[in-house]
Write a protein that holds these residues in place. Structure first.
Motif, short mmCIF file in Angstrom:
data_model
loop_
_atom_site.label_atom_id
_atom_site.label_comp_id
_atom_site.label_asym_id
_atom_site.label_seq_id
_atom_site.Cartn_x
_atom_site.Cartn_y
_atom_site.Cartn_z
N LEU A 187 0.84 -1.21 0.00
CA LEU A 187 0.00 0.00 0.00
C LEU A 187 0.87 1.26 0.00
O LEU A 187 0.66 2.19 -0.80
CB LEU A 187 -0.92 -0.02 1.24
CG LEU A 187 -1.95 1.10 1.28
CD1 LEU A 187 -2.98 0.92 0.16
CD2 LEU A 187 -2.67 1.12 2.63
N VAL A 188 1.89 1.26 0.88
CA VAL A 188 2.80 2.41 0.96
C VAL A 188 3.48 2.64 -0.40
O VAL A 188 3.52 3.76 -0.93
CB VAL A 188 3.86 2.22 2.08
CG1 VAL A 188 4.93 3.30 2.01
CG2 VAL A 188 3.19 2.21 3.45
N ALA A 189 3.98 1.51 -0.99
CA ALA A 189 4.69 1.62 -2.27
C ALA A 189 3.75 2.17 -3.34
O ALA A 189 4.13 3.03 -4.15
CB ALA A 189 5.24 0.26 -2.68
N THR A 190 2.48 1.71 -3.34
CA THR A 190 1.52 2.18 -4.35
C THR A 190 1.27 3.68 -4.19
O THR A 190 1.26 4.43 -5.17
CB THR A 190 0.17 1.42 -4.21
OG1 THR A 190 0.45 0.04 -4.12
CG2 THR A 190 -0.76 1.71 -5.36
N VAL A 191 1.09 4.12 -2.92
CA VAL A 191 0.83 5.55 -2.67
C VAL A 191 2.03 6.38 -3.15
O VAL A 191 1.87 7.41 -3.83
CB VAL A 191 0.54 5.81 -1.17
CG1 VAL A 191 0.52 7.29 -0.87
CG2 VAL A 191 -0.78 5.17 -0.76
N VAL A 192 3.25 5.90 -2.82
CA VAL A 192 4.46 6.65 -3.23
C VAL A 192 4.55 6.73 -4.75
O VAL A 192 4.77 7.82 -5.32
CB VAL A 192 5.74 5.98 -2.63
CG1 VAL A 192 7.01 6.59 -3.23
CG2 VAL A 192 5.76 6.15 -1.11
N VAL A 193 4.33 5.60 -5.43
CA VAL A 193 4.43 5.60 -6.89
C VAL A 193 3.36 6.51 -7.50
O VAL A 193 3.63 7.31 -8.40
CB VAL A 193 4.32 4.15 -7.46
CG1 VAL A 193 4.17 4.18 -8.99
CG2 VAL A 193 5.54 3.33 -7.08
N LEU A 194 2.13 6.43 -6.96
CA LEU A 194 1.05 7.27 -7.50
C LEU A 194 1.36 8.76 -7.28
O LEU A 194 1.16 9.59 -8.17
CB LEU A 194 -0.29 6.92 -6.85
CG LEU A 194 -0.94 5.62 -7.35
CD1 LEU A 194 -2.22 5.33 -6.57
CD2 LEU A 194 -1.24 5.70 -8.84
N ALA A 195 1.88 9.09 -6.07
CA ALA A 195 2.22 10.49 -5.78
C ALA A 195 3.31 10.97 -6.72
O ALA A 195 3.26 12.10 -7.24
CB ALA A 195 2.67 10.61 -4.32
N ARG A 239 4.98 14.06 -11.53
CA ARG A 239 5.53 14.06 -12.90
C ARG A 239 4.53 14.66 -13.88
O ARG A 239 4.89 15.43 -14.77
CB ARG A 239 5.83 12.61 -13.35
CG ARG A 239 6.99 11.97 -12.65
CD ARG A 239 8.25 12.08 -13.40
NE ARG A 239 8.17 11.47 -14.73
CZ ARG A 239 9.19 11.38 -15.55
NH1 ARG A 239 10.35 11.86 -15.17
NH2 ARG A 239 9.08 10.82 -16.73
N TRP A 240 3.26 14.30 -13.68
CA TRP A 240 2.21 14.81 -14.57
C TRP A 240 2.08 16.34 -14.44
O TRP A 240 2.05 17.05 -15.42
CB TRP A 240 0.88 14.10 -14.25
CG TRP A 240 -0.28 14.69 -15.00
CD1 TRP A 240 -0.47 14.66 -16.35
CD2 TRP A 240 -1.39 15.40 -14.44
NE1 TRP A 240 -1.64 15.33 -16.67
CE2 TRP A 240 -2.23 15.78 -15.52
CE3 TRP A 240 -1.77 15.74 -13.15
CZ2 TRP A 240 -3.40 16.50 -15.33
CZ3 TRP A 240 -2.95 16.45 -12.97
CH2 TRP A 240 -3.74 16.83 -14.04
N ARG A 241 2.07 16.81 -13.16
CA ARG A 241 1.96 18.27 -12.95
C ARG A 241 3.19 18.99 -13.50
O ARG A 241 3.10 20.12 -13.97
CB ARG A 241 1.82 18.59 -11.45
CG ARG A 241 0.53 18.11 -10.81
CD ARG A 241 -0.70 18.85 -11.33
NE ARG A 241 -0.69 20.27 -11.12
CZ ARG A 241 -1.27 20.90 -10.10
NH1 ARG A 241 -1.89 20.20 -9.18
NH2 ARG A 241 -1.23 22.20 -9.98
N HIS A 242 4.34 18.33 -13.44
CA HIS A 242 5.58 18.95 -13.94
C HIS A 242 5.80 18.69 -15.44
O HIS A 242 6.92 18.85 -15.92
CB HIS A 242 6.78 18.47 -13.12
CG HIS A 242 6.83 19.06 -11.74
ND1 HIS A 242 7.62 18.57 -10.72
CD2 HIS A 242 6.19 20.13 -11.21
CE1 HIS A 242 7.44 19.30 -9.64
NE2 HIS A 242 6.58 20.24 -9.89
N PRO A 249 10.71 16.32 -7.45
CA PRO A 249 9.30 15.97 -7.27
C PRO A 249 8.65 16.91 -6.24
O PRO A 249 9.29 17.26 -5.24
CB PRO A 249 9.35 14.53 -6.73
CG PRO A 249 10.69 14.02 -7.11
CD PRO A 249 11.61 15.19 -7.21
N PHE A 250 7.44 17.33 -6.50
CA PHE A 250 6.62 18.21 -5.64
C PHE A 250 7.19 19.64 -5.52
O PHE A 250 6.49 20.61 -5.68
CB PHE A 250 6.43 17.64 -4.22
CG PHE A 250 5.82 16.27 -4.24
CD1 PHE A 250 4.44 16.13 -4.43
CD2 PHE A 250 6.61 15.15 -4.11
CE1 PHE A 250 3.87 14.87 -4.47
CE2 PHE A 250 6.04 13.89 -4.17
CZ PHE A 250 4.67 13.74 -4.35
#
Ligand code: HEM
Length: 364
Positions: free
Chosen positions: A8-16, A21-24, A39-40
């Motif tokens: 779950l943690v890995a999925t959240v990190v990858v999605l974030a 990346r999309w915003r940038h 990132p961010f």
């Protein structure tokens, strides 16, 4: 932690990370070159400390993307366009100014008095609010009004010359960057806050200490800014403020001075001019009074807008004059002639000194 939790943690990190990346990808999707971003954070960390590294960063981008006439940066997720093509700049600042009048929205709404005060500054206002306030404030900067402040500036300039000459007599190396900074602060204290301070001599002056604290850009402030940008509600709920606590000193001091001025104690400075100022609102065509909070904000803005800018201008101009002795002699001649004609260094004489103007404007 179990495997599911790790997944779950890995999925959240990858999605974030993918979201960031999309915003940038805003600039690349529009064909505008952009240096690699964190990132961010984007490029915020490169600009935040405003030091030589910030200048190097801009120089690098200018050299690397020179032919593109612009490059795109990210202030967290907000896209920022940096332009160096003179024709395009003319469009932004003159021809199409109607579309570009608003500065970046700093969104300082934390509910804290000092943040509310900062958001009242002319330079942070947008749209009709900016236009109305600007119309009220512009008359305070006419030559006639500035002339009334001239004696206050001359007093501080005399103190600067006296102090620097004394230092030079004791030691051939004088730190003029420091002296110009102190001179600028004393002048702003006098013109914008009605405070007499002699920071050249009195190094532990309370006004100066608060200015230093107010302008100190620390890692802690950076962390606070990042926190505010990503969790503004929680930030406000915790009662935090984005501006340093030294801001309270200026708020209290200006409020006291305003009260004294309203009681009739006038001295012809910026605060007096603001108190007299009033304008016709575009929407109602009625005369507007500036609220006390607005008056405080414009005085503090005078400090923010006028301190580093003026002190740096004086330092760099003097440095270049020291390196260019021929120009220095020409300027000295112009000023000597000016004093001979006008009897002293007057406001009018300075307005007529073309070489002095060229030196400060950086004209060839
Ligand atoms: C050599 C000294 C100075 C330089 C180089 C300088 C430079 C600038 C620049 C480049 C801007 C535009 C900022 C932007 O659009 O993002 C600006 C705006 C401004 N400056 Fe200065 N400045 C100087 C001194 C001062 C002083 C002494 C004051 C005192 C009140 C001042 C007050 C302002 C204000 C109020 C604005 C915003 C105007 C508006 O939004 O309508 N500046 N300055």
């Amino acid at each position: 932690m179990g495997v599911e939790t790790w997944l779950l943690v890995a999925t959240v990190v990858v999605l974030a990370w993918m979201y960031s990346r999309w915003r940038h990808s805003y600039w690349s999707s529009r064909g505008v070159p952009s240096p690699s971003a964190l990132p961010f954070i984007g490029h915020f960390h490169k600009e935040y400390f405003i030091d030589t590294k910030t200048v190097d960063f801009y120089k690098e981008n200018y050299t690397k993307y020179y032919k593109s006439q612009m490059c795109g940066l990210y202030d967290f997720f907000s896209p920022v366009l940096v332009i160096w093509d003179p024709e395009m700049l003319k469009h932004v600042f003159v021809k199409d100014f109607d579309h570009f009048g608003d500065l970046r929205d700093f969104n300082l709404k934390t509910g804290h008095e000092r943040d509310e005060m900062v958001s009242e500054m002319l330079s942070l206002k947008t749209g009709a609010e900016w236009k109305n306030l600007r119309a009220i404030m512009t008359p305070t900067f006419t030559s006639g009004k500035i002339k009334s402040m001239f004696p206050l500036v001359c007093d501080k300039a005399d103190a600067l010359v006296k102090f620097s000459m004394k230092e030079a007599a004791e030691n051939p190396q004088v730190d003029m960057t420091k002296n110009f900074g102190r001179f600028t602060l004393d002048t702003i204290a006098s013109c914008a806050f009605g405070i007499e301070c002699n920071s050249l001599v009195d190094q532990n002056n309370v006004f100066i200490n608060n200015v230093d604290a107010f302008f100190k850009i620390s890692t802690a402030t950076l962390i606070k800014t990042v926190f505010f940008r990503f969790m503004p509600r929680l930030f406000s709920l915790l009662g935090l403020s984005i501006n340093p606590s030294a801001g309270d000193f200026f708020i209290d001091m200006t409020k006291q001075t305003i009260a004294a001025r309203k009681a009739g104690k006038r001295r012809g400075d910026f605060l007096d001019l603001l108190l007299e100022a009033g304008g016709k609102s575009d929407s109602t065509n009625e005369k507007q009074e500036l609220s006390d909070q607005c008056l405080v904000a414009q005085s503090v803005m005078f400090l923010i807008a006028g301190y580093q800018t003026t002190a740096s201008l004086l330092s760099f101009s003097s440095f270049l004059l020291a390196k260019n002795k021929d120009q220095q002699h020409r300027l000295r001649d112009e000023l000597r002639q000016m004093v001979a004609e006008h009897g002293d260094i007057t406001y009018q004489a300075i307005m007529e000194a073309t070489l002095l103007d060229a030196c400060l404007q950086g004209d060839e």
